[in-house]
Design a protein around this motif. Sequence first.
Motif, PDB file in Angstrom:
ATOM      1  N   PHE A   1      49.976  29.599   2.780  1.00 60.51           N
ATOM      2  CA  PHE A   1      51.181  30.413   2.844  1.00 60.51           C
ATOM      3  C   PHE A   1      51.154  31.416   1.710  1.00 60.51           C
ATOM      4  O   PHE A   1      50.551  31.168   0.664  1.00 60.51           O
ATOM      5  CB  PHE A   1      52.452  29.551   2.726  1.00 60.51           C
ATOM      6  CG  PHE A   1      52.791  28.865   3.996  1.00 60.51           C
ATOM      7  CD1 PHE A   1      52.195  27.664   4.326  1.00 60.51           C
ATOM      8  CD2 PHE A   1      53.687  29.426   4.879  1.00 60.51           C
ATOM      9  CE1 PHE A   1      52.485  27.033   5.517  1.00 60.51           C
ATOM     10  CE2 PHE A   1      53.985  28.797   6.066  1.00 60.51           C
ATOM     11  CZ  PHE A   1      53.384  27.599   6.387  1.00 60.51           C
ATOM     12  N   SER A   2      51.810  32.545   1.895  1.00 63.03           N
ATOM     13  CA  SER A   2      51.944  33.500   0.798  1.00 63.03           C
ATOM     14  C   SER A   2      53.409  33.885   0.659  1.00 63.03           C
ATOM     15  O   SER A   2      54.157  33.937   1.628  1.00 63.03           O
ATOM     16  CB  SER A   2      51.083  34.743   1.025  1.00 63.03           C
ATOM     17  OG  SER A   2      51.555  35.492   2.118  1.00 63.03           O
ATOM     18  N   CYS A   3      53.779  34.102  -0.595  1.00 65.96           N
ATOM     19  CA  CYS A   3      55.123  34.553  -0.926  1.00 65.96           C
ATOM     20  C   CYS A   3      54.961  35.910  -1.592  1.00 65.96           C
ATOM     21  O   CYS A   3      54.282  36.034  -2.610  1.00 65.96           O
ATOM     22  CB  CYS A   3      55.779  33.560  -1.879  1.00 65.96           C
ATOM     23  SG  CYS A   3      57.329  34.152  -2.576  1.00 65.96           S
ATOM     24  N   LEU A   4      55.581  36.922  -1.031  1.00 62.90           N
ATOM     25  CA  LEU A   4      55.507  38.271  -1.566  1.00 62.90           C
ATOM     26  C   LEU A   4      56.885  38.659  -2.082  1.00 62.90           C
ATOM     27  O   LEU A   4      57.859  38.644  -1.335  1.00 62.90           O
ATOM     28  CB  LEU A   4      55.057  39.241  -0.473  1.00 62.90           C
ATOM     29  CG  LEU A   4      55.082  40.733  -0.794  1.00 62.90           C
ATOM     30  CD1 LEU A   4      54.092  41.053  -1.909  1.00 62.90           C
ATOM     31  CD2 LEU A   4      54.779  41.537   0.446  1.00 62.90           C
ATOM     32  N   VAL A   5      56.982  38.943  -3.372  1.00 59.42           N
ATOM     33  CA  VAL A   5      58.221  39.438  -3.965  1.00 59.42           C
ATOM     34  C   VAL A   5      57.955  40.891  -4.308  1.00 59.42           C
ATOM     35  O   VAL A   5      57.009  41.205  -5.032  1.00 59.42           O
ATOM     36  CB  VAL A   5      58.596  38.653  -5.246  1.00 59.42           C
ATOM     37  CG1 VAL A   5      59.893  39.198  -5.836  1.00 59.42           C
ATOM     38  CG2 VAL A   5      58.725  37.171  -4.954  1.00 59.42           C
ATOM     39  N   ARG A   6      58.773  41.769  -3.763  1.00 61.37           N
ATOM     40  CA  ARG A   6      58.508  43.184  -4.000  1.00 61.37           C
ATOM     41  C   ARG A   6      59.788  43.978  -4.182  1.00 61.37           C
ATOM     42  O   ARG A   6      60.849  43.611  -3.688  1.00 61.37           O
ATOM     43  CB  ARG A   6      57.665  43.775  -2.884  1.00 61.37           C
ATOM     44  CG  ARG A   6      58.356  43.894  -1.566  1.00 61.37           C
ATOM     45  CD  ARG A   6      57.426  44.501  -0.552  1.00 61.37           C
ATOM     46  NE  ARG A   6      58.071  44.623   0.743  1.00 61.37           N
ATOM     47  CZ  ARG A   6      57.435  44.953   1.850  1.00 61.37           C
ATOM     48  NH1 ARG A   6      56.146  45.184   1.819  1.00 61.37           N
ATOM     49  NH2 ARG A   6      58.080  45.047   2.975  1.00 61.37           N
ATOM     50  N   SER A   7      59.616  45.061  -4.907  1.00 58.47           N
ATOM     51  CA  SER A   7      60.721  45.980  -5.150  1.00 58.47           C
ATOM     52  C   SER A   7      61.008  46.753  -3.880  1.00 58.47           C
ATOM     53  O   SER A   7      60.114  46.982  -3.062  1.00 58.47           O
ATOM     54  CB  SER A   7      60.336  46.936  -6.278  1.00 58.47           C
ATOM     55  OG  SER A   7      61.337  47.906  -6.449  1.00 58.47           O
ATOM     56  N   LYS A   8      62.239  47.163  -3.746  1.00 59.32           N
ATOM     57  CA  LYS A   8      62.596  47.990  -2.604  1.00 59.32           C
ATOM     58  C   LYS A   8      62.246  49.463  -2.853  1.00 59.32           C
ATOM     59  O   LYS A   8      62.369  50.289  -1.965  1.00 59.32           O
ATOM     60  CB  LYS A   8      64.081  47.829  -2.285  1.00 59.32           C
ATOM     61  CG  LYS A   8      64.398  46.423  -1.818  1.00 59.32           C
ATOM     62  CD  LYS A   8      65.870  46.221  -1.561  1.00 59.32           C
ATOM     63  CE  LYS A   8      66.132  44.786  -1.164  1.00 59.32           C
ATOM     64  NZ  LYS A   8      67.534  44.494  -0.977  1.00 59.32           N
ATOM     65  N   THR A   9      61.790  49.767  -4.079  1.00 63.02           N
ATOM     66  CA  THR A   9      61.305  51.112  -4.383  1.00 63.02           C
ATOM     67  C   THR A   9      59.784  51.057  -4.430  1.00 63.02           C
ATOM     68  O   THR A   9      59.208  50.004  -4.710  1.00 63.02           O
ATOM     69  CB  THR A   9      61.847  51.622  -5.738  1.00 63.02           C
ATOM     70  OG1 THR A   9      61.417  50.723  -6.772  1.00 63.02           O
ATOM     71  CG2 THR A   9      63.356  51.708  -5.730  1.00 63.02           C
ATOM     72  N   PRO A  10      59.091  52.155  -4.166  1.00 63.71           N
ATOM     73  CA  PRO A  10      57.621  52.111  -4.108  1.00 63.71           C
ATOM     74  C   PRO A  10      56.976  51.755  -5.447  1.00 63.71           C
ATOM     75  O   PRO A  10      57.020  52.526  -6.397  1.00 63.71           O
ATOM     76  CB  PRO A  10      57.234  53.536  -3.695  1.00 63.71           C
ATOM     77  CG  PRO A  10      58.474  54.167  -3.171  1.00 63.71           C
ATOM     78  CD  PRO A  10      59.624  53.466  -3.832  1.00 63.71           C
ATOM     79  N   LYS A  11      56.419  50.570  -5.524  1.00 59.59           N
ATOM     80  CA  LYS A  11      55.663  50.082  -6.675  1.00 59.59           C
ATOM     81  C   LYS A  11      54.613  49.128  -6.141  1.00 59.59           C
ATOM     82  O   LYS A  11      54.707  48.669  -5.006  1.00 59.59           O
ATOM     83  CB  LYS A  11      56.575  49.336  -7.663  1.00 59.59           C
ATOM     84  CG  LYS A  11      57.551  50.230  -8.394  1.00 59.59           C
ATOM     85  CD  LYS A  11      58.334  49.413  -9.399  1.00 59.59           C
ATOM     86  CE  LYS A  11      59.328  50.300 -10.133  1.00 59.59           C
ATOM     87  NZ  LYS A  11      60.112  49.560 -11.110  1.00 59.59           N
ATOM     88  N   PRO A  12      53.636  48.753  -6.953  1.00 60.60           N
ATOM     89  CA  PRO A  12      52.647  47.772  -6.461  1.00 60.60           C
ATOM     90  C   PRO A  12      53.298  46.433  -6.146  1.00 60.60           C
ATOM     91  O   PRO A  12      54.243  46.021  -6.800  1.00 60.60           O
ATOM     92  CB  PRO A  12      51.678  47.630  -7.643  1.00 60.60           C
ATOM     93  CG  PRO A  12      51.894  48.831  -8.490  1.00 60.60           C
ATOM     94  CD  PRO A  12      53.326  49.252  -8.281  1.00 60.60           C
TER      95      PRO A  12
END
Length: 93
Positions: free
Chosen positions: A65-76
Amino acid sequence: MDSTQGEQTRLVCRSEGWSPEPEVIWRDRDGNDVTSLSSTTVQRDSQGLFSVSSYIKIKQQSNVFSCLVRSKTPKPDWESKLHISSEYHMFVD
């Protein structure tokens, strides 16, 4: 891996220090989005930064499984993968 009950295991993904509020995406071994099966809590600290905690219950025979936490603005993106072997040894990428 937080806990195991019967045939289900609970995987937890946590991250802190975000601004703006991040989103969490869970994927299975085939890359399918399984976020709808998860539960996510977001909290804001005294400095205005966000902390996120998300968990998903899985069947023990599933193994990646993978968990992706990401910004709602364009960043890596930052992603963590959890590999669970049949003997329940854990490997984190």
